[in-house]
Write a protein that holds these residues in place. Sequence first.
Motif, PDB file in Angstrom:
ATOM      1  N   ILE A 165       0.827  -1.204   0.000  1.00 26.48           N
ATOM      2  CA  ILE A 165       0.000   0.000   0.000  1.00 26.48           C
ATOM      3  C   ILE A 165       0.861   1.255   0.000  1.00 26.48           C
ATOM      4  O   ILE A 165       0.460   2.290  -0.542  1.00 26.48           O
ATOM      5  CB  ILE A 165      -0.951  -0.036   1.212  1.00 26.48           C
ATOM      6  N   ASP A 166       2.059   1.175   0.596  1.00 29.96           N
ATOM      7  CA  ASP A 166       2.905   2.374   0.647  1.00 29.96           C
ATOM      8  C   ASP A 166       3.594   2.664  -0.682  1.00 29.96           C
ATOM      9  O   ASP A 166       4.389   3.595  -0.785  1.00 29.96           O
ATOM     10  CB  ASP A 166       3.944   2.249   1.755  1.00 29.96           C
ATOM     11  N   GLY A 167       3.291   1.863  -1.711  1.00 32.42           N
ATOM     12  CA  GLY A 167       3.839   2.130  -3.038  1.00 32.42           C
ATOM     13  C   GLY A 167       5.103   1.377  -3.360  1.00 32.42           C
ATOM     14  O   GLY A 167       5.592   1.459  -4.494  1.00 32.42           O
ATOM     15  N   SER A 168       5.665   0.650  -2.405  1.00 32.25           N
ATOM     16  CA  SER A 168       6.862  -0.129  -2.699  1.00 32.25           C
ATOM     17  C   SER A 168       6.512  -1.256  -3.651  1.00 32.25           C
ATOM     18  O   SER A 168       5.357  -1.680  -3.732  1.00 32.25           O
ATOM     19  CB  SER A 168       7.480  -0.664  -1.407  1.00 32.25           C
ATOM     20  N   PRO A 169       7.487  -1.763  -4.396  1.00 35.08           N
ATOM     21  CA  PRO A 169       7.194  -2.745  -5.441  1.00 35.08           C
ATOM     22  C   PRO A 169       6.535  -4.006  -4.901  1.00 35.08           C
ATOM     23  O   PRO A 169       6.647  -4.339  -3.720  1.00 35.08           O
ATOM     24  CB  PRO A 169       8.584  -3.049  -6.024  1.00 35.08           C
ATOM     25  N   ALA A 170       5.851  -4.695  -5.796  1.00 30.95           N
ATOM     26  CA  ALA A 170       5.226  -5.956  -5.432  1.00 30.95           C
ATOM     27  C   ALA A 170       6.300  -6.963  -5.046  1.00 30.95           C
ATOM     28  O   ALA A 170       7.399  -6.954  -5.596  1.00 30.95           O
ATOM     29  CB  ALA A 170       4.403  -6.493  -6.609  1.00 30.95           C
ATOM     30  N   PRO A 171       5.992  -7.837  -4.065  1.00 29.73           N
ATOM     31  CA  PRO A 171       6.983  -8.859  -3.695  1.00 29.73           C
ATOM     32  C   PRO A 171       7.238  -9.808  -4.856  1.00 29.73           C
ATOM     33  O   PRO A 171       6.335 -10.136  -5.616  1.00 29.73           O
ATOM     34  CB  PRO A 171       6.302  -9.581  -2.530  1.00 29.73           C
ATOM     35  N   VAL A 172       8.482 -10.203  -5.000  1.00 29.10           N
ATOM     36  CA  VAL A 172       8.848 -11.151  -6.051  1.00 29.10           C
ATOM     37  C   VAL A 172       8.795 -12.550  -5.470  1.00 29.10           C
ATOM     38  O   VAL A 172       9.533 -12.879  -4.543  1.00 29.10           O
ATOM     39  CB  VAL A 172      10.259 -10.847  -6.596  1.00 29.10           C
ATOM     40  N   SER A 173       7.894 -13.367  -5.989  1.00 27.31           N
ATOM     41  CA  SER A 173       7.778 -14.724  -5.482  1.00 27.31           C
ATOM     42  C   SER A 173       8.890 -15.591  -6.055  1.00 27.31           C
ATOM     43  O   SER A 173       9.136 -15.572  -7.264  1.00 27.31           O
ATOM     44  CB  SER A 173       6.413 -15.305  -5.854  1.00 27.31           C
ATOM     45  N   PRO A 174       9.570 -16.354  -5.205  1.00 28.65           N
ATOM     46  CA  PRO A 174      10.630 -17.236  -5.712  1.00 28.65           C
ATOM     47  C   PRO A 174      10.079 -18.488  -6.391  1.00 28.65           C
ATOM     48  O   PRO A 174      10.848 -19.315  -6.868  1.00 28.65           O
ATOM     49  CB  PRO A 174      11.402 -17.600  -4.442  1.00 28.65           C
ATOM     50  N   VAL A 175       8.764 -18.622  -6.418  1.00 25.64           N
ATOM     51  CA  VAL A 175       8.146 -19.789  -7.049  1.00 25.64           C
ATOM     52  C   VAL A 175       7.123 -19.327  -8.078  1.00 25.64           C
ATOM     53  O   VAL A 175       6.579 -18.230  -8.000  1.00 25.64           O
ATOM     54  CB  VAL A 175       7.443 -20.689  -6.002  1.00 25.64           C
ATOM     55  N   GLY A 176       6.884 -20.154  -9.078  1.00 23.07           N
ATOM     56  CA  GLY A 176       5.829 -19.899 -10.046  1.00 23.07           C
ATOM     57  C   GLY A 176       6.168 -18.816 -11.052  1.00 23.07           C
ATOM     58  O   GLY A 176       7.247 -18.222 -11.042  1.00 23.07           O
ATOM     59  N   ASN A 177       5.219 -18.560 -11.937  1.00 27.11           N
ATOM     60  CA  ASN A 177       5.333 -17.494 -12.932  1.00 27.11           C
ATOM     61  C   ASN A 177       4.726 -16.220 -12.364  1.00 27.11           C
ATOM     62  O   ASN A 177       3.571 -16.204 -11.937  1.00 27.11           O
ATOM     63  CB  ASN A 177       4.593 -17.884 -14.213  1.00 27.11           C
ATOM     64  N   GLY A 178       5.492 -15.138 -12.351  1.00 31.28           N
ATOM     65  CA  GLY A 178       5.017 -13.886 -11.792  1.00 31.28           C
ATOM     66  C   GLY A 178       4.031 -13.180 -12.706  1.00 31.28           C
ATOM     67  O   GLY A 178       4.178 -13.158 -13.926  1.00 31.28           O
ATOM     68  N   VAL A 179       3.006 -12.600 -12.108  1.00 38.62           N
ATOM     69  CA  VAL A 179       1.985 -11.828 -12.824  1.00 38.62           C
ATOM     70  C   VAL A 179       1.792 -10.521 -12.071  1.00 38.62           C
ATOM     71  O   VAL A 179       1.841 -10.486 -10.835  1.00 38.62           O
ATOM     72  CB  VAL A 179       0.643 -12.594 -12.899  1.00 38.62           C
TER      73      VAL A 179
ATOM     74  N   GLY B  33      -2.011 -10.373   9.244  1.00 38.92           N
ATOM     75  CA  GLY B  33      -2.013  -9.060   9.872  1.00 38.92           C
ATOM     76  C   GLY B  33      -2.339  -7.983   8.864  1.00 38.92           C
ATOM     77  O   GLY B  33      -2.388  -8.217   7.660  1.00 38.92           O
ATOM     78  N   ASN B  34      -2.588  -6.786   9.371  1.00 35.84           N
ATOM     79  CA  ASN B  34      -2.887  -5.658   8.506  1.00 35.84           C
ATOM     80  C   ASN B  34      -1.614  -5.122   7.867  1.00 35.84           C
ATOM     81  O   ASN B  34      -0.542  -5.153   8.476  1.00 35.84           O
ATOM     82  CB  ASN B  34      -3.560  -4.534   9.307  1.00 35.84           C
ATOM     83  N   GLU B  35      -1.748  -4.644   6.634  1.00 41.94           N
ATOM     84  CA  GLU B  35      -0.623  -3.975   5.996  1.00 41.94           C
ATOM     85  C   GLU B  35      -0.411  -2.609   6.644  1.00 41.94           C
ATOM     86  O   GLU B  35      -1.265  -2.099   7.373  1.00 41.94           O
ATOM     87  CB  GLU B  35      -0.883  -3.818   4.497  1.00 41.94           C
ATOM     88  N   ARG B  36       0.726  -2.006   6.353  1.00 42.17           N
ATOM     89  CA  ARG B  36       1.055  -0.702   6.918  1.00 42.17           C
ATOM     90  C   ARG B  36       1.489   0.236   5.803  1.00 42.17           C
ATOM     91  O   ARG B  36       2.023  -0.189   4.782  1.00 42.17           O
ATOM     92  CB  ARG B  36       2.166  -0.805   7.962  1.00 42.17           C
ATOM     93  N   SER B  37       1.254   1.506   6.032  1.00 45.60           N
ATOM     94  CA  SER B  37       1.806   2.554   5.194  1.00 45.60           C
ATOM     95  C   SER B  37       2.595   3.465   6.126  1.00 45.60           C
ATOM     96  O   SER B  37       2.017   4.321   6.813  1.00 45.60           O
ATOM     97  CB  SER B  37       0.697   3.341   4.486  1.00 45.60           C
ATOM     98  N   GLY B  38       3.889   3.250   6.203  1.00 46.82           N
ATOM     99  CA  GLY B  38       4.680   3.952   7.202  1.00 46.82           C
ATOM    100  C   GLY B  38       4.224   3.521   8.590  1.00 46.82           C
ATOM    101  O   GLY B  38       4.193   2.337   8.917  1.00 46.82           O
ATOM    102  N   ASP B  39       3.850   4.496   9.419  1.00 48.12           N
ATOM    103  CA  ASP B  39       3.380   4.202  10.774  1.00 48.12           C
ATOM    104  C   ASP B  39       1.880   3.943  10.827  1.00 48.12           C
ATOM    105  O   ASP B  39       1.338   3.693  11.908  1.00 48.12           O
ATOM    106  CB  ASP B  39       3.716   5.370  11.712  1.00 48.12           C
ATOM    107  N   ILE B  40       1.207   4.015   9.694  1.00 44.27           N
ATOM    108  CA  ILE B  40      -0.242   3.845   9.676  1.00 44.27           C
ATOM    109  C   ILE B  40      -0.583   2.381   9.433  1.00 44.27           C
ATOM    110  O   ILE B  40      -0.208   1.811   8.406  1.00 44.27           O
ATOM    111  CB  ILE B  40      -0.895   4.717   8.575  1.00 44.27           C
TER     112      ILE B  40
END
Length: 362
Positions: A41-55, A277-284
């Motif tokens: 949510i904070d705009g950082s890139p999507a996590p890269v999964s070490p398995v499967g084909n990324g979409v 758990g809930n995602e965070r955007s900085g301290d939010i």
Amino acid sequence: MGAGFATIVRAGEVPLAQCLAADLGRHHPDATLHVLSLPAIDGSPAPVSPVGNGVGTHDLGLDPDQVALAQLTLQPEHLRMALAPALCAWLLRTAGSGVTFLAPDTLVLAPLPEPPDGAIGVTARFLQLPDDGRTPCAADLAGMSAFDGGWLAATGAAGEPLVHMASALWADGAPTSEAITHAWNTMPAQAPCEVIDNAGIGVAYWNIAERRALVGEMGLREVRSLRLPGFDPGRPYLLSIDQGESPRVLLSEYPALRDVLDAYAARLLALGFHGPGNERSGDIEINEQVRAAVAVALREGGSDVAQAAAGAIRGGPDSLADWLAESPPGAAVDDMTRYLLGVWESDEHAKALFPNPLDDHA
């Protein structure tokens, strides 16, 4: 060509995809797993999964602002249910073979059925609503979709109805949870559907009571897949933190299930997953109150507010905090902020006591 599977992960959920990939590889050696990774949510890139084909969501042709707003307003289950039809339709168009979408919190214990030919495959969450005084109660379960949002299977002929379903969900901005639940509930009216008639598919806390024979003393020999939303590997004895204060499923009553979950918890912890758990955007923390605040703003303000909210999300945590601290249009006092309106919206007692928070009850 081997079977095709797909899943969707948020930031921090990659270990779930790793376990799912390992299970599918064991039971479907020729399978391909496609992993749709959502940006944080904070705009950082999507996590890269070490398995499967990324979409990526850009592959599906979705507007990034709409996806960002959906991430802020929807619970993870509803967010995946909103994206799964678009993901499956895209895979049917590009990969050409059948595909089965599985929520990342799925534990696969045996080979899964092939997608139905020329139809959309769904699984029923439950056949009856229990009335035993335990939680979740019938009213809680009735608020869920009739079909499990963690399973959607299709072959090429079902691609067009899935495209229509996805287009309808995302046509007017970020979809609401009510619209998503309605779309899944009415899927048989929109397209040829086949309900998977196998009680061993999609066993979860909401239906274990009616499928007790499958997870009793004789073990889990007939169980093909477990759905585990709210599973905390640090507290596997809870089964799900979503069960409520008087949980219906106590693992002391299901020793075979407890042993399977203990082993699954150890795998997840070894991969660095420490629970939902809930995602965070900085301290939010993007909790229920923040989601409600954004949902109210979008419901009341239309496209202009949607653009402003999307800009606040893109601007980072400080920008989002400033937006939440603004007074919503029509507020009688400046101290009534978007965030406080979200607190009010998410509390049924507050709504009953103060029905006019922007005016005389501010």
